[in-house]
Design a protein around this motif. Structure first.
Motif, PDB file in Angstrom:
ATOM      1  N   VAL A   1      51.170-150.423  -0.458  1.00 30.86           N
ATOM      2  CA  VAL A   1      51.145-151.368   0.752  1.00 30.86           C
ATOM      3  C   VAL A   1      50.811-150.699   1.936  1.00 30.86           C
ATOM      4  N   ARG A   2      51.306-149.645   2.296  1.00 33.24           N
ATOM      5  CA  ARG A   2      51.015-148.924   3.619  1.00 33.24           C
ATOM      6  C   ARG A   2      49.360-148.591   3.457  1.00 33.24           C
ATOM      7  N   LEU A   3      49.009-147.971   2.514  1.00 34.83           N
ATOM      8  CA  LEU A   3      47.716-147.469   2.328  1.00 34.83           C
ATOM      9  C   LEU A   3      46.660-148.931   2.259  1.00 34.83           C
ATOM     10  N   HIS A   4      47.193-149.854   1.859  1.00 35.28           N
ATOM     11  CA  HIS A   4      46.130-151.124   1.842  1.00 35.28           C
ATOM     12  C   HIS A   4      46.023-151.726   3.310  1.00 35.28           C
ATOM     13  N   SER A   5      47.172-151.694   3.784  1.00 32.41           N
ATOM     14  CA  SER A   5      47.184-152.290   5.320  1.00 32.41           C
ATOM     15  C   SER A   5      46.319-151.322   6.223  1.00 32.41           C
TER      16      SER A   5
ATOM     17  N   SER B   1      39.920-147.237  -4.810  1.00 32.60           N
ATOM     18  CA  SER B   1      39.790-145.700  -5.343  1.00 32.60           C
ATOM     19  C   SER B   1      40.338-144.863  -4.452  1.00 32.60           C
ATOM     20  N   LEU B   2      40.388-145.004  -3.079  1.00 33.07           N
ATOM     21  CA  LEU B   2      40.909-144.193  -2.115  1.00 33.07           C
ATOM     22  C   LEU B   2      42.425-144.090  -2.198  1.00 33.07           C
ATOM     23  N   ILE B   3      43.001-145.416  -2.171  1.00 35.34           N
ATOM     24  CA  ILE B   3      44.362-145.626  -2.637  1.00 35.34           C
ATOM     25  C   ILE B   3      44.916-144.949  -3.713  1.00 35.34           C
ATOM     26  N   ALA B   4      44.202-145.050  -5.036  1.00 36.17           N
ATOM     27  CA  ALA B   4      44.398-144.499  -6.129  1.00 36.17           C
ATOM     28  C   ALA B   4      44.450-142.759  -5.976  1.00 36.17           C
ATOM     29  N   GLY B   5      43.572-142.541  -5.000  1.00 32.01           N
ATOM     30  CA  GLY B   5      43.587-140.909  -4.910  1.00 32.01           C
ATOM     31  C   GLY B   5      44.857-140.346  -4.222  1.00 32.01           C
TER      32      GLY B   5
ATOM     33  N   LEU C   1      45.349-154.204   8.317  1.00 31.42           N
ATOM     34  CA  LEU C   1      45.685-154.248   9.584  1.00 31.42           C
ATOM     35  C   LEU C   1      44.296-154.324  10.092  1.00 31.42           C
ATOM     36  N   LYS C   2      43.233-153.797   9.799  1.00 32.40           N
ATOM     37  CA  LYS C   2      41.967-153.452  10.365  1.00 32.40           C
ATOM     38  C   LYS C   2      41.118-153.317   9.196  1.00 32.40           C
ATOM     39  N   ASN C   3      39.778-153.769   9.519  1.00 31.21           N
ATOM     40  CA  ASN C   3      38.632-153.310   8.639  1.00 31.21           C
ATOM     41  C   ASN C   3      38.414-152.088   8.590  1.00 31.21           C
ATOM     42  N   PHE C   4      38.772-151.512   7.395  1.00 32.11           N
ATOM     43  CA  PHE C   4      38.287-150.272   7.266  1.00 32.11           C
ATOM     44  C   PHE C   4      36.906-150.109   6.806  1.00 32.11           C
ATOM     45  N   PRO C   5      36.336-149.106   7.344  1.00 29.71           N
ATOM     46  CA  PRO C   5      34.739-148.517   7.030  1.00 29.71           C
ATOM     47  C   PRO C   5      34.537-148.245   5.850  1.00 29.71           C
ATOM     48  N   ARG C   6      33.539-149.102   5.018  1.00 27.71           N
ATOM     49  CA  ARG C   6      33.331-148.431   3.674  1.00 27.71           C
ATOM     50  C   ARG C   6      32.548-147.121   3.689  1.00 27.71           C
ATOM     51  N   ARG C   7      32.534-146.538   2.702  1.00 30.75           N
ATOM     52  CA  ARG C   7      32.091-145.328   2.378  1.00 30.75           C
ATOM     53  C   ARG C   7      30.648-145.466   2.470  1.00 30.75           C
TER      54      ARG C   7
ATOM     55  N   LEU D   1      47.687-141.669  -5.329  1.00 28.52           N
ATOM     56  CA  LEU D   1      48.581-141.955  -6.335  1.00 28.52           C
ATOM     57  C   LEU D   1      48.436-141.236  -7.663  1.00 28.52           C
ATOM     58  N   PRO D   2      48.607-139.900  -7.688  1.00 29.15           N
ATOM     59  CA  PRO D   2      48.164-139.238  -8.974  1.00 29.15           C
ATOM     60  C   PRO D   2      48.687-139.948 -10.317  1.00 29.15           C
ATOM     61  N   GLY D   3      47.902-139.962 -10.962  1.00 30.09           N
ATOM     62  CA  GLY D   3      48.014-140.554 -12.339  1.00 30.09           C
ATOM     63  C   GLY D   3      47.866-142.326 -12.396  1.00 30.09           C
ATOM     64  N   ARG D   4      47.635-142.811 -11.333  1.00 24.26           N
ATOM     65  CA  ARG D   4      47.419-144.126 -11.281  1.00 24.26           C
ATOM     66  C   ARG D   4      45.731-144.186 -11.032  1.00 24.26           C
ATOM     67  N   THR D   5      45.424-145.189 -11.642  1.00 28.29           N
ATOM     68  CA  THR D   5      43.978-145.631 -11.599  1.00 28.29           C
ATOM     69  C   THR D   5      43.489-146.639 -10.647  1.00 28.29           C
TER      70      THR D   5
END
Length: 260
Positions: A79-83, A90-94, A126-132, A96-100
DNA sequence: AACACTTACAACCGCGACTTC
DNA sequence: GGAAGTCGCGGTTGTAAGTGT
């Protein structure tokens, strides 16, 4: 420019994978390693497109994949990372080890959105995070742009990249979490992880280019960054700080370095 | 028991980014 | 520099399993 289809669709299987296909894919990758997805199906004797093989491997067959219920602490972190990051699965998964990324994405859409709405929380970032924008393969110099927009050669910067951690909370709300996944402060106690982590120990130091690191945006004085890291309601941050203040400082310094 | 509806998640698809030639 | 090939990400779909009526 036109883009060639990823594979010829004719004669290729679609839909759920059989155990035979799984074992063919697993055996092939164990022998030859990942990559070359386009030619892999032919070489492995699979009637699948390379893309499908890659997805099956990454999301299901790869060793170290943790399956099963997400614990509360993982919920919090997602939740926190998504906000912070938005749908950057993929960033969020990075973190969380073991989660895809696929699993987290599904979990978000099926569980967390509902959960947040029930709690009266808007699940929007909370904010539009820039895409890679760009990434670069390791071991190469590459071009970048300076503040004046001039193209310059950039030496890749070697920085400390901490291994994703599974937080061990003293005040964990879910005992099964501790029992099932945690016994150390650095990673899951799941034996698969230990094997994988041991094998990847050398990857703790990896190469980055500053402009590749999306987390760099975190350090530009945004209020939500502070809120993210220090928020009172943040179980994750409480755990994090209680575990290893130096590590957090280290990560922070790393981000500063990348932005300098 | 049978059907409708919901949920969960594996898998697919399209596209942008990146690499190679 | 540009075309072609490849990879990876995120959105979406399909469907099996679960639940309610």
């Amino acid at each position: 420019m036109g883009r060639a289809p990823c594979c010829a669709k004719e004669g290729l299987r679609k839909g759920p994978w059989s155990s035979l296909e799984d074992s063919l894919l697993t055996n092939y990758i164990n022998q030859h390693g990942e990559g070359h997805w386009r030619s892999l199906p032919l070489n492995a004797g699979l009637l699948r497109c390379g893309k499908s093989c890659r997805l099956r491997w990454v999301n299901y067959l790869r060793p170290g994949i943790k399956r099963g219920n997400f614990c509360e602490d993982e919920d919090d972190l997602i939740v926190r990372l998504h906000s912070l990051l938005g749908n950057r699965w993929s960033l969020i998964a990075g973190r969380l080890p073991g989660r895809t990324d696929n699993e987290i994405k599904n979990y978000w859409n099926t569980h967390l959105v509902k959960k947040l709405k029930n709690a009266g929380i808007d699940p929007k970032p909370l904010k539009n995070f820039p895409r890679r924008k760009k990434t670069h393969k390791e071991g190469k110099k590459c071009k970048s742009q300076n503040s004046k927009g001039q193209s310059v050669q950039v030496e890749k910067i070697k920085v400390f990249a901490p291994k994703p951690i599974r937080i061990s909370c003293v005040n964990s709300r879910d005992n099964s979490f501790e029992n099932d996944t945690l016994s150390t402060s650095t990673c899951s106690s799941n034996s698969n992880f230990e094997e994988v982590d041991a094998g990847k120990e050398k990857e703790n130091e990896v190469n980055f280019l500053a402009r590749d690191l999306d987390f760099g945006e975190l350090l530009k004085g945004d209020e939500f960054c502070d809120e993210f890291l220090m928020g009172e309601s943040c179980n994750f941050s409480k755990c994090l700080f209680s575990l290893d203040d130096n590590m957090v400082e280290k990560v922070y310094q790393e981000y500063l370095l990348l932005l300098s």
